[in-house]
Design a protein around this motif. Structure first.
Motif, PDB file in Angstrom:
ATOM      1  N   GLN A   1      -8.259  15.165  25.418  1.00 64.22           N
ATOM      2  CA  GLN A   1      -7.332  15.043  24.301  1.00 64.22           C
ATOM      3  C   GLN A   1      -7.908  15.633  23.016  1.00 64.22           C
ATOM      4  N   ALA A   2      -9.231  15.640  22.882  1.00 63.53           N
ATOM      5  CA  ALA A   2      -9.848  16.286  21.718  1.00 63.53           C
ATOM      6  C   ALA A   2      -9.543  17.779  21.725  1.00 63.53           C
ATOM      7  N   LEU A   3      -9.681  18.421  22.879  1.00 68.14           N
ATOM      8  CA  LEU A   3      -9.359  19.841  22.982  1.00 68.14           C
ATOM      9  C   LEU A   3      -7.857  20.072  22.830  1.00 68.14           C
ATOM     10  N   ASN A   4      -7.060  19.135  23.326  1.00 69.09           N
ATOM     11  CA  ASN A   4      -5.617  19.196  23.141  1.00 69.09           C
ATOM     12  C   ASN A   4      -5.275  19.195  21.649  1.00 69.09           C
ATOM     13  N   VAL A   5      -5.876  18.287  20.910  1.00 71.10           N
ATOM     14  CA  VAL A   5      -5.638  18.195  19.458  1.00 71.10           C
ATOM     15  C   VAL A   5      -6.113  19.464  18.754  1.00 71.10           C
TER      16      VAL A   5
ATOM     17  N   TYR B   1     -12.806  13.536  14.761  1.00 72.61           N
ATOM     18  CA  TYR B   1     -13.191  14.641  13.882  1.00 72.61           C
ATOM     19  C   TYR B   1     -12.060  15.661  13.761  1.00 72.61           C
ATOM     20  N   LEU B   2     -11.399  15.936  14.869  1.00 70.70           N
ATOM     21  CA  LEU B   2     -10.331  16.940  14.856  1.00 70.70           C
ATOM     22  C   LEU B   2      -9.096  16.437  14.115  1.00 70.70           C
ATOM     23  N   PHE B   3      -8.831  15.146  14.215  1.00 73.68           N
ATOM     24  CA  PHE B   3      -7.754  14.579  13.398  1.00 73.68           C
ATOM     25  C   PHE B   3      -8.105  14.699  11.915  1.00 73.68           C
ATOM     26  N   ASN B   4      -9.359  14.429  11.587  1.00 72.03           N
ATOM     27  CA  ASN B   4      -9.815  14.545  10.203  1.00 72.03           C
ATOM     28  C   ASN B   4      -9.683  15.987   9.709  1.00 72.03           C
ATOM     29  N   GLN B   5     -10.030  16.926  10.575  1.00 70.20           N
ATOM     30  CA  GLN B   5      -9.967  18.345  10.230  1.00 70.20           C
ATOM     31  C   GLN B   5      -8.544  18.767   9.889  1.00 70.20           C
ATOM     32  N   ASN B   6      -7.569  18.155  10.564  1.00 66.21           N
ATOM     33  CA  ASN B   6      -6.157  18.491  10.342  1.00 66.21           C
ATOM     34  C   ASN B   6      -5.464  17.557   9.356  1.00 66.21           C
ATOM     35  N   HIS B   7      -6.222  16.609   8.784  1.00 65.81           N
ATOM     36  CA  HIS B   7      -5.641  15.614   7.871  1.00 65.81           C
ATOM     37  C   HIS B   7      -4.432  14.928   8.520  1.00 65.81           C
ATOM     38  N   THR B   8      -4.607  14.553   9.782  1.00 61.69           N
ATOM     39  CA  THR B   8      -3.537  13.912  10.547  1.00 61.69           C
ATOM     40  C   THR B   8      -3.599  12.403  10.368  1.00 61.69           C
ATOM     41  N   GLU B   9      -2.473  11.810  10.039  1.00 59.14           N
ATOM     42  CA  GLU B   9      -2.383  10.343   9.967  1.00 59.14           C
ATOM     43  C   GLU B   9      -2.122   9.827  11.384  1.00 59.14           C
ATOM     44  N   VAL B  10      -2.924   8.863  11.821  1.00 62.99           N
ATOM     45  CA  VAL B  10      -2.847   8.444  13.220  1.00 62.99           C
ATOM     46  C   VAL B  10      -2.688   6.927  13.341  1.00 62.99           C
ATOM     47  N   MET B  11      -1.767   6.524  14.205  1.00 57.87           N
ATOM     48  CA  MET B  11      -1.678   5.129  14.634  1.00 57.87           C
ATOM     49  C   MET B  11      -2.396   5.021  15.978  1.00 57.87           C
ATOM     50  N   PHE B  12      -3.386   4.131  16.043  1.00 62.10           N
ATOM     51  CA  PHE B  12      -4.120   3.906  17.287  1.00 62.10           C
ATOM     52  C   PHE B  12      -3.649   2.603  17.928  1.00 62.10           C
ATOM     53  N   VAL B  13      -3.384   2.674  19.219  1.00 60.24           N
ATOM     54  CA  VAL B  13      -2.884   1.521  19.961  1.00 60.24           C
ATOM     55  C   VAL B  13      -3.898   1.160  21.044  1.00 60.24           C
ATOM     56  N   ILE B  14      -4.438  -0.043  20.975  1.00 62.37           N
ATOM     57  CA  ILE B  14      -5.354  -0.502  22.023  1.00 62.37           C
ATOM     58  C   ILE B  14      -4.511  -1.166  23.096  1.00 62.37           C
ATOM     59  N   GLN B  15      -4.487  -0.523  24.253  1.00 60.06           N
ATOM     60  CA  GLN B  15      -3.614  -0.949  25.336  1.00 60.06           C
ATOM     61  C   GLN B  15      -4.102  -2.261  25.976  1.00 60.06           C
TER      62      GLN B  15
ATOM     63  N   PHE C   1      -8.232  19.137  34.014  1.00 65.42           N
ATOM     64  CA  PHE C   1      -7.410  19.163  32.804  1.00 65.42           C
ATOM     65  C   PHE C   1      -7.935  20.115  31.724  1.00 65.42           C
ATOM     66  N   LEU C   2      -9.099  20.736  31.963  1.00 64.92           N
ATOM     67  CA  LEU C   2      -9.629  21.652  30.958  1.00 64.92           C
ATOM     68  C   LEU C   2      -8.713  22.863  30.826  1.00 64.92           C
ATOM     69  N   SER C   3      -8.248  23.091  29.625  1.00 64.73           N
ATOM     70  CA  SER C   3      -7.327  24.185  29.357  1.00 64.73           C
ATOM     71  C   SER C   3      -8.103  25.425  28.906  1.00 64.73           C
ATOM     72  N   PRO C   4      -8.049  26.523  29.671  1.00 63.50           N
ATOM     73  CA  PRO C   4      -8.713  27.759  29.233  1.00 63.50           C
ATOM     74  C   PRO C   4      -8.214  28.219  27.866  1.00 63.50           C
ATOM     75  N   LEU C   5      -6.920  28.019  27.604  1.00 61.43           N
ATOM     76  CA  LEU C   5      -6.348  28.415  26.321  1.00 61.43           C
ATOM     77  C   LEU C   5      -6.944  27.592  25.183  1.00 61.43           C
ATOM     78  N   GLN C   6      -6.990  26.286  25.350  1.00 57.74           N
ATOM     79  CA  GLN C   6      -7.554  25.431  24.312  1.00 57.74           C
ATOM     80  C   GLN C   6      -9.052  25.652  24.150  1.00 57.74           C
ATOM     81  N   LEU C   7      -9.733  25.951  25.272  1.00 60.67           N
ATOM     82  CA  LEU C   7     -11.169  26.235  25.208  1.00 60.67           C
ATOM     83  C   LEU C   7     -11.439  27.476  24.379  1.00 60.67           C
TER      84      LEU C   7
END
Length: 412
Positions: free
Chosen positions: A100-104, A298-312, A137-143
């Motif tokens: 998901q880090a690479l996805n972000v 770190y990647l959310f911080n880099q994009n200044h993304t506001e995030v809601m985290f849900v502990i399942q 799940f490793l994405s060559p494009l995202q890599l």
């Protein structure tokens, strides 16, 4: 006459794959279909997700729980009660933090936007994500995107991600591998590596994503429509909670663990006895997953993304049956919450501490029925505006959370 058409076809394909043409295959209808498809091509691609960020969608990043599409699933509730923005589901079984880090990292449209992340305690095992699962799940494009952008952002984060990828995947292409080795060593990639990866490899992968990334996607709309038809026209939380309990009881009659009958028959019926007291030594406090999770932050911080985290949550009756230590979830919740809030990620919805946990999970470890409904209560107001609040993205990143010491720390 024989080889001419073949040669022409090959040349045409090469032109399609390497010519920087913007193929307009991502229509609003395709975005809507992709938002609930849970198709691995959507997860590993970039085009449709970034197109969705320009529309009224907010991503929910998670794993296998997203496929539990009952009437109280966020996609069902958003459709029935006309949420201003709709969920865009990004996750499959096994998609843990590093995936998901690479996805972000490939979601350029997330900048100054909102996102939701569902955290699964079972990701945080002593060994972390299995190598074969990560490679799938490793994405060559995202890599390639991560590599060509590695001269930006936090150097320690880039070094960590590069090292982790190399540890988990020993089958990478030589040029990409050499580039990752340089990043892992704290160096910038060479001009040749940048040209080759950006102009040749990445360009081709982007064309493939644009051409084929939305063809024959999984279509879950009928399933969602059926779920929506079971909901009352007017939203009333107490009435919906009663309905969720009623539905849950009707769908879990074959066992006394509050587990859906379909799942129980397919996954547990013939081997349920194996799980009796089988989780007495479960430990979610020692795991490299905490470091992978930090890379995503770190990647959310880099994009200044506001995030809601849900502990399942985990099914409380399953916890008791398997003999899981009572403190396992509480300690995990405390540790991951500390990692989040100490860095300014303050929007944490912890569903492991619900006073009434009955039917909060559809099976053993995945939200369903009342679990979704409880979460929806938090999501609906959050989804009214997709723009990030700048006052809620003043993160203070701490590289300590990338260390092995933190991965095994129990004193916080």
């Amino acid at each position: 006459m024989i080889f001419g058409p073949v040669i022409v076809a090959i040349v045409a394909l090469l032109i399609l794959l390497w010519t920087p043409i913007n193929f307009k295959t991502v229509t609003p209808r395709k975005i809507d279909q992709a938002s609930t498809s849970l198709d691995v091509r959507v997860l590993k691609g970039e085009g449709v997700k970034n197109a969705a960020e320009k529309e009224n969608y907010i991503p929910i990043i998670g794993s296998s729980e997203l496929s539990r599409m009952d009437p109280f699933h966020p996609s069902s509730m958003a459709q029935k009660y006309h949420w201003k923005n709709k969920p865009f589901l990004l996750g499959n079984p096994g998609t843990a933090s590093l995936t998901q880090a690479l996805n972000v990292s490939g979601m350029t449209g997330l900048k100054n936007q909102k996102a939701v992340v569902i955290i699964s305690p079972q990701w945080f095992t002593k060994k972390g994500v299995p190598s074969d699962v990560f490679k799938y799940f490793l994405s060559p494009l995202q890599l390639t995107g991560f590599i060509v952008n590695s001269n930006h952002g936090d150097k320690k984060m880039n070094k960590y991600i590069a090292n982790r990828i190399l540890d988990l995947d020993d089958s990478l292409n030589t040029v990409e591998t050499n580039a990752l080795l340089r990043i892992a060593d704290g160096k910038q990639i060479t001009s040749f590596q940048r040209f080759y990866i950006n102009r040749l490899t990445r360009s081709s992968l982007q064309s493939q994503d644009n051409l084929f990334g939305t063809i024959s996607l999984n279509d879950h709309q009928k399933k969602i429509d059926q779920a929506v038809s079971k909901l009352p026209d007017n939203y009333n939380y107490k009435d919906l909670d009663k309905l969720a309990v009623k539905m849950a009881k009707n769908h879990s009659r074959e066992n006394d663990l509050q587990i859906g009958d379909s799942f129980y028959r397919k996954q547990l019926y013939r081997r349920i006895h194996r799980y009796k007291n089988a989780h007495r030594h479960v430990d979610y406090n020692h795991s490299p997953e905490y470091n992978d999770f930090q890379a995503m932050l770190y990647l959310f911080n880099q994009n200044h993304t506001e995030v809601m985290f849900v502990i399942q949550p985990v099914n409380p009756k399953w916890i008791k049956y398997t003999g899981m230590p009572k403190d396992s979830l509480a300690d995990f919740s405390k540790k991951i919450t500390y990692q989040l809030k100490s860095q300014g990620f303050n929007n944490v919805v912890d569903l492991t501490h619900e006073k009434n946990p009955n039917y909060i999970a559809e099976d053993t470890i995945h939200m369903g029925w009342r679990g979704w409904l409880i979460l929806d209560k938090h999501l609906e107001p959050y989804y009214k505006n997709k723009k990030a609040d700048p006052n809620k993205t003043n993160y203070k990143m701490n590289s300590y959370f990338l260390t092995k010491k933190w991965a095994n720390n129990t004193d916080f």
